[in-house]
Design a protein around this motif. Structure first.
Motif, PDB file in Angstrom:
ATOM      1  N   LYS A 142     -31.349  -9.768  16.178  1.00 31.28           N
ATOM      2  CA  LYS A 142     -31.448  -8.868  15.032  1.00 31.28           C
ATOM      3  C   LYS A 142     -32.504  -9.294  14.006  1.00 31.28           C
ATOM      4  O   LYS A 142     -33.252  -8.449  13.516  1.00 31.28           O
ATOM      5  CB  LYS A 142     -30.069  -8.754  14.383  1.00 31.28           C
ATOM      6  CG  LYS A 142     -30.013  -7.855  13.182  1.00 31.28           C
ATOM      7  CD  LYS A 142     -28.556  -7.577  12.848  1.00 31.28           C
ATOM      8  CE  LYS A 142     -28.388  -7.276  11.392  1.00 31.28           C
ATOM      9  NZ  LYS A 142     -26.968  -7.246  11.025  1.00 31.28           N
ATOM     10  N   PRO A 143     -32.606 -10.589  13.669  1.00 26.50           N
ATOM     11  CA  PRO A 143     -33.616 -10.957  12.666  1.00 26.50           C
ATOM     12  C   PRO A 143     -35.049 -10.631  13.102  1.00 26.50           C
ATOM     13  O   PRO A 143     -35.944 -10.562  12.267  1.00 26.50           O
ATOM     14  CB  PRO A 143     -33.433 -12.467  12.517  1.00 26.50           C
ATOM     15  CG  PRO A 143     -32.053 -12.725  12.979  1.00 26.50           C
ATOM     16  CD  PRO A 143     -31.786 -11.736  14.068  1.00 26.50           C
ATOM     17  N   ALA A 144     -35.263 -10.437  14.415  1.00 27.75           N
ATOM     18  CA  ALA A 144     -36.618 -10.148  14.882  1.00 27.75           C
ATOM     19  C   ALA A 144     -36.881  -8.656  15.015  1.00 27.75           C
ATOM     20  O   ALA A 144     -37.954  -8.246  15.435  1.00 27.75           O
ATOM     21  CB  ALA A 144     -36.862 -10.834  16.223  1.00 27.75           C
ATOM     22  N   VAL A 145     -35.903  -7.827  14.663  1.00 25.33           N
ATOM     23  CA  VAL A 145     -36.110  -6.379  14.741  1.00 25.33           C
ATOM     24  C   VAL A 145     -37.128  -5.967  13.683  1.00 25.33           C
ATOM     25  O   VAL A 145     -37.110  -6.466  12.561  1.00 25.33           O
ATOM     26  CB  VAL A 145     -34.771  -5.634  14.539  1.00 25.33           C
ATOM     27  CG1 VAL A 145     -34.995  -4.136  14.351  1.00 25.33           C
ATOM     28  CG2 VAL A 145     -33.853  -5.890  15.712  1.00 25.33           C
ATOM     29  N   SER A 146     -38.016  -5.074  14.070  1.00 26.09           N
ATOM     30  CA  SER A 146     -39.084  -4.688  13.161  1.00 26.09           C
ATOM     31  C   SER A 146     -38.535  -3.823  12.032  1.00 26.09           C
ATOM     32  O   SER A 146     -37.609  -3.041  12.217  1.00 26.09           O
ATOM     33  CB  SER A 146     -40.182  -4.019  13.977  1.00 26.09           C
ATOM     34  OG  SER A 146     -40.466  -2.758  13.508  1.00 26.09           O
ATOM     35  N   PHE A 147     -39.093  -4.005  10.845  1.00 26.91           N
ATOM     36  CA  PHE A 147     -38.594  -3.307   9.657  1.00 26.91           C
ATOM     37  C   PHE A 147     -39.754  -2.968   8.728  1.00 26.91           C
ATOM     38  O   PHE A 147     -40.644  -3.779   8.516  1.00 26.91           O
ATOM     39  CB  PHE A 147     -37.582  -4.189   8.904  1.00 26.91           C
ATOM     40  CG  PHE A 147     -37.033  -3.531   7.674  1.00 26.91           C
ATOM     41  CD1 PHE A 147     -35.934  -2.700   7.753  1.00 26.91           C
ATOM     42  CD2 PHE A 147     -37.647  -3.713   6.436  1.00 26.91           C
ATOM     43  CE1 PHE A 147     -35.440  -2.054   6.632  1.00 26.91           C
ATOM     44  CE2 PHE A 147     -37.158  -3.078   5.305  1.00 26.91           C
ATOM     45  CZ  PHE A 147     -36.045  -2.250   5.403  1.00 26.91           C
ATOM     46  N   GLY A 148     -39.727  -1.775   8.168  1.00 27.86           N
ATOM     47  CA  GLY A 148     -40.722  -1.399   7.156  1.00 27.86           C
ATOM     48  C   GLY A 148     -42.133  -1.457   7.680  1.00 27.86           C
ATOM     49  O   GLY A 148     -43.001  -2.043   7.045  1.00 27.86           O
ATOM     50  N   LEU A 161     -38.259 -13.806  18.424  1.00 29.15           N
ATOM     51  CA  LEU A 161     -38.096 -14.552  17.185  1.00 29.15           C
ATOM     52  C   LEU A 161     -38.966 -15.812  17.200  1.00 29.15           C
ATOM     53  O   LEU A 161     -39.678 -16.110  16.246  1.00 29.15           O
ATOM     54  CB  LEU A 161     -36.617 -14.917  17.047  1.00 29.15           C
ATOM     55  CG  LEU A 161     -36.081 -15.319  15.695  1.00 29.15           C
ATOM     56  CD1 LEU A 161     -36.396 -14.258  14.662  1.00 29.15           C
ATOM     57  CD2 LEU A 161     -34.583 -15.543  15.782  1.00 29.15           C
ATOM     58  N   ASN A 162     -38.936 -16.533  18.310  1.00 36.84           N
ATOM     59  CA  ASN A 162     -39.713 -17.772  18.404  1.00 36.84           C
ATOM     60  C   ASN A 162     -41.208 -17.514  18.296  1.00 36.84           C
ATOM     61  O   ASN A 162     -41.923 -18.227  17.597  1.00 36.84           O
ATOM     62  CB  ASN A 162     -39.443 -18.483  19.737  1.00 36.84           C
ATOM     63  CG  ASN A 162     -38.045 -19.055  19.792  1.00 36.84           C
ATOM     64  OD1 ASN A 162     -37.375 -19.161  18.769  1.00 36.84           O
ATOM     65  ND2 ASN A 162     -37.593 -19.411  20.974  1.00 36.84           N
ATOM     66  N   THR A 163     -41.685 -16.476  18.995  1.00 36.14           N
ATOM     67  CA  THR A 163     -43.130 -16.196  18.931  1.00 36.14           C
ATOM     68  C   THR A 163     -43.512 -15.725  17.531  1.00 36.14           C
ATOM     69  O   THR A 163     -44.597 -16.016  17.055  1.00 36.14           O
ATOM     70  CB  THR A 163     -43.567 -15.108  19.922  1.00 36.14           C
ATOM     71  OG1 THR A 163     -42.482 -14.223  20.134  1.00 36.14           O
ATOM     72  CG2 THR A 163     -43.986 -15.672  21.246  1.00 36.14           C
ATOM     73  N   HIS A 164     -42.610 -15.012  16.905  1.00 41.36           N
ATOM     74  CA  HIS A 164     -42.908 -14.523  15.561  1.00 41.36           C
ATOM     75  C   HIS A 164     -43.020 -15.690  14.576  1.00 41.36           C
ATOM     76  O   HIS A 164     -43.944 -15.752  13.776  1.00 41.36           O
ATOM     77  CB  HIS A 164     -41.805 -13.561  15.110  1.00 41.36           C
ATOM     78  CG  HIS A 164     -42.065 -12.926  13.778  1.00 41.36           C
ATOM     79  ND1 HIS A 164     -43.102 -12.047  13.574  1.00 41.36           N
ATOM     80  CD2 HIS A 164     -41.440 -13.040  12.596  1.00 41.36           C
ATOM     81  CE1 HIS A 164     -43.087 -11.654  12.306  1.00 41.36           C
ATOM     82  NE2 HIS A 164     -42.092 -12.239  11.695  1.00 41.36           N
ATOM     83  N   ILE A 165     -42.087 -16.616  14.663  1.00 39.98           N
ATOM     84  CA  ILE A 165     -42.077 -17.726  13.708  1.00 39.98           C
ATOM     85  C   ILE A 165     -43.190 -18.722  14.016  1.00 39.98           C
ATOM     86  O   ILE A 165     -43.883 -19.182  13.125  1.00 39.98           O
ATOM     87  CB  ILE A 165     -40.706 -18.435  13.716  1.00 39.98           C
ATOM     88  CG1 ILE A 165     -39.630 -17.479  13.201  1.00 39.98           C
ATOM     89  CG2 ILE A 165     -40.737 -19.691  12.873  1.00 39.98           C
ATOM     90  CD1 ILE A 165     -38.221 -17.995  13.381  1.00 39.98           C
TER      91      ILE A 165
END
Lengths: 423, 372
Positions: free
Chosen positions: A28-34, A66-70
């Motif tokens: 969920k924390p990696a779901v795209s928003f805005g 999530l890992n790739t994003h961070i």
């Protein structure tokens, strides 16, 4: 010697099953928003803006995105020599290896990580809320009151209070009692799931409750500290704070960003929100395009008409297509002459030409009526919708579908068509 | 890696008028999200050249700011990386860079302390994509001393401001003229060279002894009969931005779908410093036709056939046509802008009227800005 006054532990391991197919392959924390952000960008940006430069991110469910994003934390300036961001997945131990079985259990299993920074305070955050908050102000409050635990709370309407963990305080904001989802709430101060612990208090409480199955902050740790007589305080927060735990609240929070002066304003110089920008080029709007009351990310090519919508990065929208009240996530391609009404289309999806989404009567969803509701059509990531298909309200499609998957090119309202994921 | 890189980014050019008063040409914003030097830097990075020096001199402030971190082009590393060098007072020299060759001469240690056999020299004010390894392979295959990247310009392009070359069938360069009054050829030098490192050191040292300072005049033209100088012709998009007309045209080229596809969609990407701006926002009343809009913009008015750079605010009832609005411009309500380049960080009062009647007008307006 390594010393950090306060470190943050960000709980990002949950699935967030009420977001349906949006979290089938992504935490969920990696779901795209805005448009260009992901949900975790908000607590991470809050950390660095509050001067907290050491953040442990606890991951468990579907962590790849999530890992790739961070990464090493470059977008948030969390690439530090000492501290910075560290992704903390569950790991095997010589005995008693286990997954993270509860929020506090996850923290317990990373005792060594916290210990290595020799902190005075530990900030516990969850990775699924949209808000801007200065944790330093909360820490000042914590210190001023001589608290051992401070819980951030938010006043909610009395009738909604029964959905939350409620804190009952005296006039000095010292917590006297608390109730989890009470029938008849005695207060309207809802816990936001943000805690500051004195490190010694936290460590002692974790060790004392280590054997508790599914060790949880709200259920076990806070009651334990309270029973022990530790001073617990409630820090009242009055800014914008949005739980995006359901598809409808997720949709609503996105739509709030497109108001002329939104309550949650991304355009302020102060308190910026940072994210990993994978796509840099500007967006192109063709001669046939119409865009009103919308926000659009980098690298899009818009040939159609977009109203009241949030469009991610690298999206292409074909000529003659009309999109209203929808969320389109990164790298999705929408063909020509489509119509999308109140749709959430996840990343890397292909919608071929002449597709219509959100047409028909409002019929409750056949499989998950409490997830797919409020007339929203949801399309999972990397899906394909072949040309000429019409899909009704409260429906969900996930996976590469072909014309054979639809009856007469139609998926009526309330139907579920899932061809991908773990179902 | 077989080569190190040098990017020449020191130049000023008065043909771009007021726009370079506050920045070097290489720091000119391009295509909404980029700066001139991003193209050469991204090419270096995508060609796996790990050690790159950028020579800056004129008005280097905004360029240095842009290059303040090298991580955006993947140069933030222990081995190699990005070296931004400005002229410095030293025991040997108290001069500014008196020319391109002098810039290299004053930083000869950069060449001497490297071990890679070749050097790729590029200028930072051109918009193009190139795999320098292809040029390098050609250079080796031709057994050239220097390879010059060349391009045939269209017949109607005035090549007076370029260096023109004439090659034989073998592609060896026979004639090289710098800024010819009457050009004998429509093939121009793109300002991209490949040369063996030791060869370059030797030639630069010779120049230094003879008090010669210019790479084109004192090396390419002077040595064209003694050394094997070859041309490597490209057919892909290449554009120099150092005049007002070319700067305007290069930006407008990005409104063509094939150019956007080539630069924005095809491998490899062009990189730039990341600015952490929110998505572009379109309110009621916005109407955009055939335009590029960058992140952080808020649009309330009409935009046609234009390139709008980052963080621009366009007020209600504005009409913007065939114009370039650079970064962080505030345009008040009811403003008409046509055939203009609006300088960055400008504030245009409501009800203004700007129209370039004979060509492009450059608008530099710095009024007080009242923003809530």
């Amino acid at each position: 010697m390594v010393k950090k006054e306060m470190i943050a532990m960000l709980l990002a391991g949950g699935q967030g099953s009420r977001l349906g197919v949006l979290t089938s392959k992504v935490a969920k924390p990696a779901v795209s928003f805005g448009s260009k952000y992901r949900i975790i960008d908000f607590p991470l940006s809050n950390c660095i803006n509050s001067g907290v430069d050491t953040v442990g991110v606890l991951t468990q469910y579907q962590p790849l995105r999530l890992n790739t994003h961070i990464g090493i934390g470059i977008p948030w300036d969390l690439d530090r020599n000492i501290g910075g961001v560290t992704v903390l997945p569950p790991y095997e131990k010589s005995a008693n290896s286990e997954w993270y079985t509860g929020t506090a259990n996850a923290i317990y299993q990373n005792m060594d990580y916290m210990e290595s920074f020799n902190p005075d305070y530990v900030l516990i955050l969850s990775g699924d809320h949209i808000y801007k908050m200065d944790y330093e102000v909360m820490l000042d409050f914590h210190k001023q009151n001589g608290a051992e635990v401070t819980i951030a709370v938010m006043p909610v309407p009395m009738e909604e209070a029964k959905r939350f963990g409620i804190m009952i305080t005296d006039e000095d904001r010292k917590i006297t009692d608390f109730e989890e989802k009470p029938e008849n709430p005695r207060s309207n101060l809802a816990s936001m799931g943000i805690y500051i612990f004195n490190w010694k208090t936290l460590k002692e409480a974790l060790l004392a409750n280590a054997e508790q199955p599914g060790l949880d902050f709200g259920k076990h740790l806070i009651p334990y500290c309270h029973k022990k007589g530790a001073p617990l305080y409630a820090y009242e927060f009055n800014g914008y704070w949005k739980d995006v735990g359901t598809l409808h609240s997720f949709w609503e929070a996105n739509m709030e960003l497109i108001d002329i002066v939104p309550e949650f304003n991304l355009y302020e110089e102060y308190w910026k929100i940072y994210t990993k920008s994978e796509i840099l080029p500007p967006q192109y709007l063709s001669s046939d395009s119409v865009v009103e009351r919308s926000i659009i990310g980098e690298g899009c090519e818009i040939n159609g008409k977009v109203y009241n919508s949030v469009i991610g990065c690298g999206v292409t929208i074909g000529a003659g297509t009309v999109i209203r009240d929808s969320i389109i996530m990164n790298q999705t391609h929408i063909g020509e002459n489509c119509e999308l009404y109140k749709a959430i289309v996840a990343e890397n999806t292909v919608i071929e030409k002449d597709v219509k989404l959100g047409i028909g009567d409002a019929v409750p969803n056949e499989t998950d009526p409490h997830i797919y509701d409020h007339d929203i059509v949801t399309i999972g990531e990397k899906s394909v919708i072949p040309k000429g298909i019409t899909i009704g309200k409260n429906s969900v499609v996930f996976g590469v579908t072909t014309a054979e998957d639809y009856e007469n090119g139609n998926l009526p309202s309330g139907r579920t068509l899932i061809k991908a994921g773990d179902k | 890696m077989r080569a190190i890189g040098i990017i020449l980014a020191g130049g000023n050019n008065h043909r771009i008028k007021q726009l370079t008063q506050k920045r070097a040409v290489c720091a000119m914003p391009i295509a909404g999200s980029y700066r001139g030097i991003d193209f050469a830097l991204s090419n270096m990075s995508n060609s796996h050249i790990n050690k790159v020096a950028v020579f800056t001199q004129y008005n280097a402030g905004s360029l240095n700011e842009h290059l303040s971190s090298s991580k955006w082009w993947d140069f933030g590393r222990k081995q190699g990386g990005l070296f931004v060098v400005t002229p410095a007072l030293t025991a040997e020299s108290n001069a500014w860079y008196r020319g391109t060759a002098d810039a290299i001469a004053q930083n000869l240690s950069f060449l001497k302390n490297s071990h890679e056999p070749y050097v790729v020299i590029a200028s930072g004010d051109c918009v193009y994509k190139m795999d320098y390894n292809k040029v390098l392979e050609y250079h080796i295959e031709k057994k050239a001393d220097i390879t010059v990247v060349c391009k045939d310009m269209d017949k109607d392009v005035n090549v007076e401001r370029y260096g023109t070359v004439k090659m034989n069938e073998e592609c060896q360069i026979e004639e090289f003229e710098e800024k010819p009054v009457v050009a004998k050829s429509n093939t121009i030098s793109c300002g991209i060279y490949v040369v063996r490192r030791r060869q370059l050191i030797e030639m630069i040292e010779r120049c230094k002894e003879e008090d010669r300072f210019d790479f084109v005049k004192d090396i390419l033209i002077r040595y064209k009969n003694q050394k094997r100088i070859f041309g490597y012709k490209i057919k892909e998009y290449w554009s120099n931005i150092a005049t007002e007309e070319d700067y305007f045209k290069t930006n407008m080229d990005f409104l063509r779908p094939e150019i956007r596809d080539y630069f924005f969609k095809q491998y490899p990407d062009v990189y730039s410093k990341v600015d952490d701006l929110p998505p572009a926002k379109y309110n009621v009343g916005a109407s955009i036709k055939n335009s590029l809009i960058s992140s952080g913009c808020i649009v309330n008015g009409t935009v046609e056939d234009s390139v709008i750079f980052k963080e621009t605010y366009i007020g209600n009832n504005c009409y913007i046509k065939n114009s370039i609005i650079l970064n962080d411009v505030y345009i008040g309500d009811n403003t008409h802008i046509e055939n203009c380049i609006v300088e960055s960080r400008g504030t245009i009062r409501a009800n203004s009227y700007h129209k370039g009647e004979n060509g492009i007008e450059i608008v530099v307006e710095h009024n007080d800005r009242y923003v809530i």
